[in-house]
Design an enzyme around this catalytic site. Structure first.
Site, PDB file in Angstrom:
ATOM      1  N   GLY B 237      73.599  51.214 163.498  1.00 30.17           N
ATOM      2  CA  GLY B 237      72.270  51.393 164.073  1.00 30.17           C
ATOM      3  C   GLY B 237      72.097  50.664 165.396  1.00 30.17           C
ATOM      4  N   HIS B 238      71.033  50.989 166.079  1.00 29.50           N
ATOM      5  CA  HIS B 238      70.815  50.436 167.422  1.00 29.50           C
ATOM      6  C   HIS B 238      70.584  48.925 167.398  1.00 29.50           C
ATOM      7  CE1 HIS B 238      66.177  51.367 167.269  1.00 29.50           C
ATOM      8  NE2 HIS B 238      66.611  50.896 166.131  1.00 29.50           N
TER       9      HIS B 238
END
Lengths: 343, 343, 343
Positions: B237-238
């Site tokens: 994920g970011h």
């Protein structure tokens, strides 16, 4: 295209209850079917939905009651008959033989005159595409690969070098066969890559779902047996062998050197640790975690995997933990409080 | 290619037990090796398979007994030696420098004369492909990207804009670096996209598996440390940062803003909730669910993650729930039935 | 680009505490922001990090204290305001209308003059790309598809035949819409493919993450409701319907014929068995396993899914199993050993 119900019955080896002359123009779902359509109740528990449907004809198994105004096509194995009827009403579009002018066919590669290669596909050196096979738009075939007769690579499928497909395989978009096995020798805290010099081999009639990854073996081959069907986003580690006629549902993960027998079925998100064997006909529930070898024909569930009936009892027991805790407290109260160890 | 066993021993810093003049023509698995091959027993518990093998020579660690008729190449770290020998026998094929005539190199992009760009690859505006790097068939490099020296993008890898790769990285087919982080501001029940304006940065020698997704940061960068190896179908994920020399096995999922230290190892399907920290050297078992920060060097398993020994005891206790339930019932019987609270 | 703080306040309907004339040149994270930047504290528990930041201005919700030397932009919904400000400072680059000369547009396909088609993209026969839509490099659109106004297919996205996208959808790289549903009729131990003749339909403003797979229906359609956002590596089985404004996090797996209502949120790696219904507004925790229908607005967790508060109690009870076991043993000791049944 339209058929009389009697013709369809003959094709699938069934019999008609009602009017054998009824015209069937299409196969439709229970919700959308009308009087000129045949529909199908996929699960016995949904029979009421069949009776509520507007379908003129229904495909059913033995023992079904005939709803008023409807005709029945009765067969032993309705799902199988349904598959065959769908293939009749929706024949696959033929792909024209020939190589699209934009495709890149590298030196030494051989594309059969009766094969189809789509736009911007790339066929690596010394690879072979056999008769009736199709390499669709933007699919990439590495070097020294074989695409057996009638096999199909959908757009964006990728085969790394040396991958071999038998006859009648289907590899869906984004699936990657033959990627590097995940093998490192950790030395002084650094992960030194172990060259992966094996390959992936699919026997005949294997289907590989969208974005599934099947790694090539470190030395020999990762092998998928004939007739095995693998769903989307599945991970198959290197050196794994999968038997014939297995079913692997979406997001299953097999760690390296797993060996599945024939006829194994694994539900979605199921996983295996590597270096273990799963016997013929094992059925693993969704998300089962197989951490040691499993004997043939076991039905398993849970993490770690145990026999299904035991798993179901365990699930019930876990749901009763609150009650168990209360009962222990009650026993302690009746004996005058917790024992000395605790207090 | 053939080597004397003594030559191989010298290369890997080992010693020969038996005939140093034995010719080794290939490295093969235990099952397929013959007298002119060297093979390798990957795990001590498989030693019996080594003795049953037809291999003329075996690579082993210290303390192994020499089977009759076989020669041994004895080293301190057999897996590492095996990796180096495989690289000797199977040198990577060199990729010719040059840009395939069908590749699209957009304005302002710079491809080093010693880099390789394959058919139908696309290099976006202002991106840089350094010496020895390879962008293989149909890979897509966005704008303002850097592909460091010797890094490889396999067919169908995709870099979104601004992605930066250090030296010696390998990105496998279907991997996508720099996709939009999954961030929305929910307002009046609608999910308003939060623009993701950061990037993904890989330090040197990072490997990214097939179909793995690494999202770019919302503002700064998603960073993967040097020497880290990520398997197939992993989700990062970011805003995540991963330290150096980590190992993430297949189908791991890291939620946004996870921070992994150096040398972290996560087994297959492991996951983290976001906004937490996993310390250096943590080892997480397959499918561990990390729901809060974990101190350095912990060994963890379970959902939620707990210390491994405690997890193993818990697993045993769960398997004994049936017995515990019986024992509670028995205690109640001996006290004359359940207490008043229950009935 | 620079704005006065008062201008930004007006845009997002907030008010300034401090100097309305402060110049804001960029939006940056707390760690990287300087005096000419605006930053944002995403979670109340991180407020201390906001106070430690070098940002000249901070976007905050009501009730925040103003740190010395900083100006505040106070709004009701800071995440939503942040999203809007990011869009202001980082406007999406316009894509020039037109079809790249290397794109293949098959007979009967219609590309609006105000649409963008990138290099090596393929648009299948009879498909339609509407105004403002973009089919980026190497994306593949099958036959009879529709790409609605303003929708974007990122590089390497694939649509199988008959897929329909509404307006303003975004499909990320490697996502595949319309792949064959995983349906077989097993007959004499062989898995006979059931032709999948339905389609996938996305309503407006749907976002599909990297390498996500959404299978087409066997007969009718797999439908994703307006405003729904799906993260990376998600599996959506055939015949599934997903309501409006749902959120599916990374690696979720929905088995075939799942029906999600509106506003459903599922955490990472969550899964459903097929043929069940999840009511409006249900919130499922990461890795929840939904094995039966769930009523609207339930908050659930666990495997199998149960109500969240009960799941949390259960987790605590499992962590106390060791203690429960000791207490049972203690009770038995006080009653003079285990009862007769056990020996």
């Amino acid at each position: 295209m339209a058929y009389r119900l009697a013709e369809l019955a003959e094709l699938v080896g069934g019999r008609v209850e009602g009017d054998p002359e009824r015209t069937v123009e299409a196969l439709r779902s229970l919700e959308t079917a009308g009087p000129r359509d045949l529909s199908f109740v996929s699960q016995p528990r949904l029979r009421a939905r069949g009776e509520a449907s507007g379908a003129g004809a229904l495909l059913v198994g033995g023992g079904a009651r005939r709803p008023a105004g409807r005709d029945l096509l009765v067969v032993d194995d309705p799902a199988y008959a349904w598959a065959r009827l769908l293939a009749l009403f929706h024949p696959a579009e033929p792909r024209l033989p020939g190589v699209h002018p934009t495709a890149v066919v590298e030196p030494g590669a051989a594309v059969d005159a009766a094969a189809h290669v789509g736009p911007y596909a790339v066929i690596g050196a010394r690879s072979r595409v056999e008769a009736g096979a199709a390499v669709l738009a933007l699919a990439v075939v590495g070097c020294d690969c074989v695409i057996g007769e009638g096999s199909v690579l959908h757009p964006h499928a990728v085969l790394y070098d040396r991958t071999v497909l038998g006859r009648g395989c289907e590899v869906h978009s984004g699936a990657v066969l033959g990627g590097d096995g995940f093998g490192y020798a950790t030395h002084d805290g650094m992960h030194q890559k172990i060259p992966q010099v094996g390959r992936v081999l699919l026997e005949d009639e294997v289907e590989i779902g969208v974005n599934t990854a099947i790694d090539r073996a470190s030395l020999d081959e990762t092998r998928i047996g004939a007739g095995t069907k693998i769903d989307n986003l599945v991970q198959v580690g290197h050196n794994t062998t999968i038997g014939r006629h297995c079913i692997l549902c979406g997001q299953v993960g097999l760690a390296g050197s797993t060996r599945l027998g024939d006829g194994v079925v694994l539900g979605g998100q199921a996983a295996t640790l590597g270096h273990l064997e799963v016997g013929d006909g094992v059925q693993g529930a969704a998300r089962v975690a197989i951490m040691e070898s499993i004997p043939a024909r076991a039905r398993i569930a849970g993490h770690p995997a145990i026999e299904l009936p035991r798993y179901l009892r365990q699930t019930v027991l876990i749901s009763r933990l609150e009650e168990m805790s209360r009962r222990i407290k009650e026993l302690e109260k009746r004996l005058g409080g917790r024992g000395g160890e605790e207090g």
